[in-house]
Scaffold this motif. Structure first.
Motif: not given
Length: 54
Positions: A1-21
């Motif tokens: 399992m990959i552990v990401l730091a707090a600064g490396e997390v992004s909303p990605g495509l789902l976040g963009f789609t929700v904001v666009a809708l």
């Protein structure tokens, strides 16, 4: 399992789609509201006095 730091997390495509809708829905609601507001007839200051006097 990959552990990401707090600064490396992004909303990605789902976040963009929700904001666009939400943006598209807001645009359509404002467009509809302007259409409905243009149908409203507002009486002017002098219109009421002329009808009552006649």
């Amino acid at each position: 399992m990959i552990v990401l730091a707090a600064g490396e997390v992004s909303p990605g495509l789902l976040g963009f789609t929700v904001v666009a809708l939400i943006g598209v829905a807001l645009y359509l609601l404002i467009k509809s509201m302007n259409k409905q507001m243009s149908k409203i007839k507002v009486p002017h200051e002098g219109d009421g006095n002329d009808k009552k006097a006649g």
